[in-house]
Motif scaffolding. Structure first.
Motif, short mmCIF file in Angstrom:
data_model
loop_
_atom_site.label_atom_id
_atom_site.label_comp_id
_atom_site.label_asym_id
_atom_site.label_seq_id
_atom_site.Cartn_x
_atom_site.Cartn_y
_atom_site.Cartn_z
N GLN A 1 0.83 -1.20 0.00
CA GLN A 1 0.00 0.00 0.00
C GLN A 1 0.86 1.26 0.00
O GLN A 1 0.56 2.23 -0.70
CB GLN A 1 -0.93 0.00 1.21
N PHE A 2 1.94 1.23 0.79
CA PHE A 2 2.84 2.39 0.86
C PHE A 2 3.43 2.69 -0.52
O PHE A 2 3.44 3.85 -0.96
CB PHE A 2 3.98 2.12 1.85
N VAL A 3 3.89 1.66 -1.21
CA VAL A 3 4.51 1.85 -2.53
C VAL A 3 3.50 2.43 -3.51
O VAL A 3 3.77 3.42 -4.21
CB VAL A 3 5.09 0.53 -3.06
N TYR A 4 2.31 1.87 -3.57
CA TYR A 4 1.33 2.33 -4.55
C TYR A 4 0.77 3.71 -4.19
O TYR A 4 0.49 4.53 -5.08
CB TYR A 4 0.21 1.31 -4.70
N GLN A 5 0.59 3.99 -2.91
CA GLN A 5 0.13 5.31 -2.50
C GLN A 5 1.18 6.37 -2.82
O GLN A 5 0.85 7.48 -3.28
CB GLN A 5 -0.20 5.32 -1.00
N THR A 6 2.45 6.03 -2.61
CA THR A 6 3.53 6.96 -2.93
C THR A 6 3.60 7.21 -4.43
O THR A 6 3.81 8.34 -4.88
CB THR A 6 4.88 6.42 -2.43
N MET A 7 3.39 6.16 -5.21
CA MET A 7 3.37 6.31 -6.66
C MET A 7 2.27 7.28 -7.10
O MET A 7 2.49 8.15 -7.94
CB MET A 7 3.17 4.96 -7.33
N MET A 8 1.10 7.14 -6.52
CA MET A 8 -0.02 7.99 -6.89
C MET A 8 0.26 9.46 -6.54
O MET A 8 0.05 10.36 -7.35
CB MET A 8 -1.29 7.52 -6.20
N LYS A 9 0.77 9.69 -5.32
CA LYS A 9 1.06 11.06 -4.90
C LYS A 9 2.13 11.69 -5.79
O LYS A 9 2.03 12.85 -6.18
CB LYS A 9 1.52 11.07 -3.44
N ARG A 10 3.17 10.91 -6.11
CA ARG A 10 4.26 11.46 -6.91
C ARG A 10 3.80 11.69 -8.35
O ARG A 10 4.23 12.64 -9.00
CB ARG A 10 5.45 10.51 -6.88
N MET A 11 2.92 10.84 -8.84
CA MET A 11 2.39 11.01 -10.19
C MET A 11 1.68 12.35 -10.30
O MET A 11 1.81 13.06 -11.30
CB MET A 11 1.43 9.88 -10.54
N ILE A 12 0.93 12.69 -9.27
CA ILE A 12 0.21 13.97 -9.26
C ILE A 12 1.19 15.14 -9.27
O ILE A 12 1.03 16.11 -10.01
CB ILE A 12 -0.73 14.05 -8.05
N SER A 13 2.24 15.04 -8.45
CA SER A 13 3.21 16.15 -8.36
C SER A 13 3.98 16.31 -9.67
O SER A 13 4.24 17.43 -10.11
CB SER A 13 4.18 15.93 -7.19
N VAL A 14 4.35 15.20 -10.31
CA VAL A 14 5.08 15.29 -11.58
C VAL A 14 4.16 15.81 -12.69
O VAL A 14 4.59 16.59 -13.54
CB VAL A 14 5.68 13.92 -11.96
N THR A 15 2.90 15.39 -12.66
CA THR A 15 1.94 15.91 -13.64
C THR A 15 1.78 17.42 -13.49
O THR A 15 1.73 18.15 -14.50
CB THR A 15 0.57 15.23 -13.46
#
Length: 221
Positions: free
Chosen positions: A125-139
């Motif tokens: 969950q930590f890995v996938y939640q971090t991926m989602m948050k970072r995807m938003i910031s990079v977008t």
């Protein structure tokens, strides 16, 4: 691994609380210290997953023309999601990583990481939640580069790197250009325009007397 070090790891990464104590005694697990250096280049194939316990790692992209842009930084309690995607997808690294200051990093062999992510739900969950948050910031970063005027981006950067009590930014124009993904000449020209209207004063390797209120009012920040 010493219990004290395990406690520090789980303090930084609560997702590891679910890992049984005897798992930390297995091979493929270590904590290493690194000095500032270029850690990974684009195309690298990872043998370990890295979890930052202290220090700062800058993740960036370099274009074919040599222009560089900072995507994000990883600090204590964080991971590089591009690294995670590369490991899970078994592909080459799609960025470059630079250790900016002395850092302590938990390294898990790819074998151990994949085993744990399969069996430990909090880690997954930590890995996938971090991926989602970072995807938003990079977008958001991509949208800013594509659509926001450079003077507004520079204004926002100046505000983010200073405060009411500290209106000096010690940073070269080259370094600012890398952070914002543009050319040094563009940064220098815009900062000179800001200086001409009295919003700041330019010096060698530093920007002083930044008028935060005036900049904020002008750009609605």
């Amino acid at each position: 691994m010493e219990q004290k070090k395990i406690a520090d790891i789980t303090n930084a990464f609560p997702c590891f609380d679910a890992i049984p104590a005897d798992e930390w005694l297995r091979s493929g697990i270590s904590v290493e210290r690194f000095s500032p250096q270029l850690a990974m280049q684009e195309g690298h194939l990872f043998s370990h997953a890295a979890f930052i316990l202290s220090g700062t790692v800058r993740i960036h992209k370099i274009s074919e023309s040599g222009r560089e842009v900072t995507l994000y930084r990883v600090r204590r309690g964080g991971v590089c999601v591009i690294m995670m995607a590369s490991i899970l997808g078994e592909t080459g690294y799609e960025a470059s990583a630079e250790i900016e200051e002395d850092s302590e990093i938990l390294l898990l062999s790819v074998e151990r990481f994949k085993e744990w992510i399969d069996t430990c739900k909090p880690l997954r969950q930590f890995v996938y939640q971090t991926m989602m948050k970072r995807m938003i910031s990079v977008t958001t970063l991509i949208e800013d580069i594509a659509f926001k005027p450079i003077n507004a981006r520079i204004a926002q950067f100046l505000l983010s790197r200073t405060s009411h009590s500290c209106t000096t930014l010690v940073m070269t124009h080259d370094a600012i250009a890398i952070e914002l993904g543009t050319a040094r000449e563009v940064i220098s020209r815009t900062l000179k325009e800001f200086e001409a209207v009295g919003w700041l004063q330019l010096g060698r390797g530093r920007i002083t007397a930044i008028q935060r209120a005036a900049i904020r009012q002008k750009f609605g920040l």
